[in-house]
Design an enzyme around this catalytic site. Structure first.
Site, PDB file in Angstrom:
ATOM      1  N   CYS A  39     -12.168   4.426  -5.884  1.00  0.00           N
ATOM      2  CA  CYS A  39     -12.025   4.482  -4.431  1.00  0.00           C
ATOM      3  C   CYS A  39     -10.783   5.226  -3.923  1.00  0.00           C
ATOM      4  O   CYS A  39     -10.912   6.258  -3.258  1.00  0.00           O
ATOM      5  CB  CYS A  39     -12.062   3.075  -3.875  1.00  0.00           C
ATOM      6  SG  CYS A  39     -11.149   1.876  -4.877  1.00  0.00           S
ATOM      7  N   HIS A 102      -6.688   2.502   2.103  1.00  0.00           N
ATOM      8  CA  HIS A 102      -6.592   2.664   0.661  1.00  0.00           C
ATOM      9  C   HIS A 102      -5.702   3.809   0.187  1.00  0.00           C
ATOM     10  O   HIS A 102      -5.799   4.258  -0.948  1.00  0.00           O
ATOM     11  CB  HIS A 102      -7.996   2.877   0.071  1.00  0.00           C
ATOM     12  CG  HIS A 102      -8.318   1.916  -1.026  1.00  0.00           C
ATOM     13  ND1 HIS A 102      -7.444   0.964  -1.463  1.00  0.00           N
ATOM     14  CD2 HIS A 102      -9.422   1.756  -1.781  1.00  0.00           C
ATOM     15  CE1 HIS A 102      -8.009   0.264  -2.427  1.00  0.00           C
ATOM     16  NE2 HIS A 102      -9.215   0.710  -2.643  1.00  0.00           N
TER      17      HIS A 102
END
Ligand SMILES: *[C@@H]1O[C@H](CO)[C@@H](O)[C@H](O)[C@H]1NC(C)=O
Ligand SMILES: *[C@@H]1O[C@H](CO)[C@@H](O)[C@H](O)[C@H]1NC(C)=O
EC number: 3.1.6.4
Length: 508
Positions: A39, A102
């Protein structure tokens, strides 16, 4: 999410009518890739147009290790990187990120410092619940400040899989509005805290006649997988399918709003994912990578080949398929091109402008590189893919039940020891053999021909490669989300432990 999770990509239950319709009205990219099998690096690549090895989203703590941004990570997106929303400001765009950021959670990495004007979501994955002593629960932010934490103000019921987050991400929900009015507002002034996420952002920019960039980075299909009550139990595929259905429904709502506002023909929409489905969570919480080998964490096709649909009615011809090799990094370059901007010229950009492929069916030869850490594991050019290293994970992990390729043992390919093939790469023809099961015979003319092209592409790449400072090497429990901005107002500040920088441990 995986390549095989959408009806239009052959998912047998056909439970994604909105995405299937998006494809019917737009263009499908069956050969589209994430920039990493994980990710954070993939998302960093999307927003910078650059491979993780260049933008620093990798680790050198072990050989060929995947890394991301858990809450003890010290690093984040380097200040020198130019992010898509920063650049789009040059053309007057308003930008919003909804969902998972993120790219680092420490103050200097805040998305509003990196070009976004608005944010609703969280910096890390929605793992938990934690005890707020050894580890804090992950905060959820509205713009500059936290408005609560997962498993506290933003519940995820791990038993039933119920959470209302996807609904909050797309529109104002009764549940959230009720909570905000009901005496325990999660922010200072309840009225200001009503989520006005994707749909409202679009409405506001439309009313202000401002061009906009919405990065709708939802994560319901990431374990622990969740869906809201109206979707729970409605899929033939279990809870993961419920989450996919809710995302599909939300995409439908976003597209209908664009139609209702009569801006569909002026709005470019792209749907894709940041890595392949995590088969380690299958079958209950994991998706499908279709005919491809293995899943998330691996550099086999299942780890990085993604569903990809573009929708731009009246501009991108309807019902088409493009065989252009594409990458999430192309969304950077393509978006700049749409805004009439050029990508930064002072650095290498890996993203390609896909408009010629989308508008005129033009195909451009380009390689796809598959990295784990700073190790180039594989490369694809045209139909051919060469593996320079093969590895799934260690025998030790595998024996503990951690399996990135459940039910898919290809002898000599899905190896549990790191196998060096740099002298004699394994080469597959992805058209005839999308599952990477039948390596070409080393002596065949086809092998030699394919390898010649691939070797040249890799040499060109490596000769000019200047790796960025690795950002994912150092961890420290003191940097976790103990006291995010805004915590005082909510009485939710926690005391950090003593600062002890350590090498992050990346087992695979
Ligand atoms: C979701 O919202 C519903 C109301 O629409 C509420 O009853 C329910 O408790 C909420 N669930 C969670 C897990 O927050
Ligand atoms: C996969 O198959 C090969 C050859 O049959 C065998 O040596 C290997 O142990 C198998 N791997 C796993 C993980 O079962």
């Amino acid at each position: 999410m995986g390549w095989g999770d959408l009806g239009v990509y052959g998912e047998p239950s056909r439970e994604t009518p909105n995405l299937d319709r998006m494809a019917a009205e737009g263009m499908l990219f069956p050969n589209f890739y994430s920039a990493n099998p994980l990710c954070s690096p993939s998302r960093a690549a999307l927003l910078t147009g650059r491979l993780p090895i260049r933008n620093g989203f990798y680790t050198t703590n072990g050989h060929a290790r995947n890394a991301y941004t858990p809450q003890e990570i010290v690093g984040g997106i380097p200040a020198e990187e130019r992010l898509l929303p920063e650049l789009l400001k040059g053309a007057g765009y308003a930008s919003k990120i909804v969902g998972k950021w993120h790219l680092g959670h420490r103050p200097q990495f805040h998305p509003l410092k990196r070009g976004f004007d608005e944010w609703f979501g969280s910096p890390n994955c929605h793992f938990g619940p934690y005890d707020n002593r050894a580890r804090p629960n992950i905060p959820v932010y509205r713009d500059w400040e936290m408005v609560g934490r997962y498993y506290e103000e933003f519940p995820i019921n791990l038993k039933t899989g119920e959470a209302n987050l996807t609904q909050v991400y797309v529109q104002v929900t009764d549940a959230w509005a009720g909570r905000a009015r009901g005496g325990r507002p999660p922010g200072r002034q309840a009225g200001q805290c009503l989520p006005q996420e994707a749909l409202d952002f679009v409405r506001r920019q439309h009313a202000a006649r401002r061009p906009f960039f919405l990065y709708w980075a939802v994560d319901a299909t990431h374990a622990p997988v969740y869906a809201s009550r109206p979707f729970l139990g409605t899929s033939r595929r279990g809870r993961y399918g419920d989450a996919v259905r809710e995302i599909d429904d939300s995409v439908g709502k976003i597209l209908s709003l664009l139609r209702d506002l009569r801006i569909a023909e002026d709005t470019f929409v792209f749907f894709t994912s940041d890595n392949g489905a995590a088969l380690i969570s299958a079958p209950k919480q994991g998706g499908s990578n279709g005919p491809f080998l293995c899943g998330k964490q691996t550099t086999f096709e299942g780890g990085m080949r993604e569903p990809a649909i573009v929708w731009w009615p009246g501009r991108v011809p309807a019902g088409q398929v493009s065989h252009q090799l594409g990458s999430v990094m192309d969304l950077f370059t393509t978006s700049l091109s749409l805004a009439g901007l050029a990508p930064p010229s002072d650095r290498v950009i890996d993203g390609l402008d896909l408009l010629p492929a989308m508008l005129w069916g033009q195909l451009t030869d380009r390689p796809v590189f598959y990295y784990r850490g700073n190790t180039l594991m594989a490369a694809t050019l045209g139909q051919y893919k060469a593996h320079f290293w093969t590895w799934t994970n260690s025998w030790e992990e595998f024996r503990q039940g951690i399996d990135f390729c459940p039910g898919q043992n290809v002898s000599g390919v899905t190896t549990h020891t790191q196998e060096d093939h740099t002298e004699l790469p394994l080469v597959f023809h992805l058209g005839r053999d999308p599952g990477e099961r039948f390596p070409l015979s080393f002596a065949s003319p086809e092998y030699l021909h394919a390898l010649r092209g691939l070797t040249l592409a890799v040499r060109q790449h490596q000769e000019t490669l200047v790796p960025g400072q690795p950002q994912l090497n150092v961890c420290n429990r003191a940097v976790m989300n103990w006291a995010p901005p805004g915590c005082e107002k909510l009485g939710k500040c926690l005391t950090p432990p003593e600062s002890v920088p350590e090498k992050c441990s990346w087992p695979h």
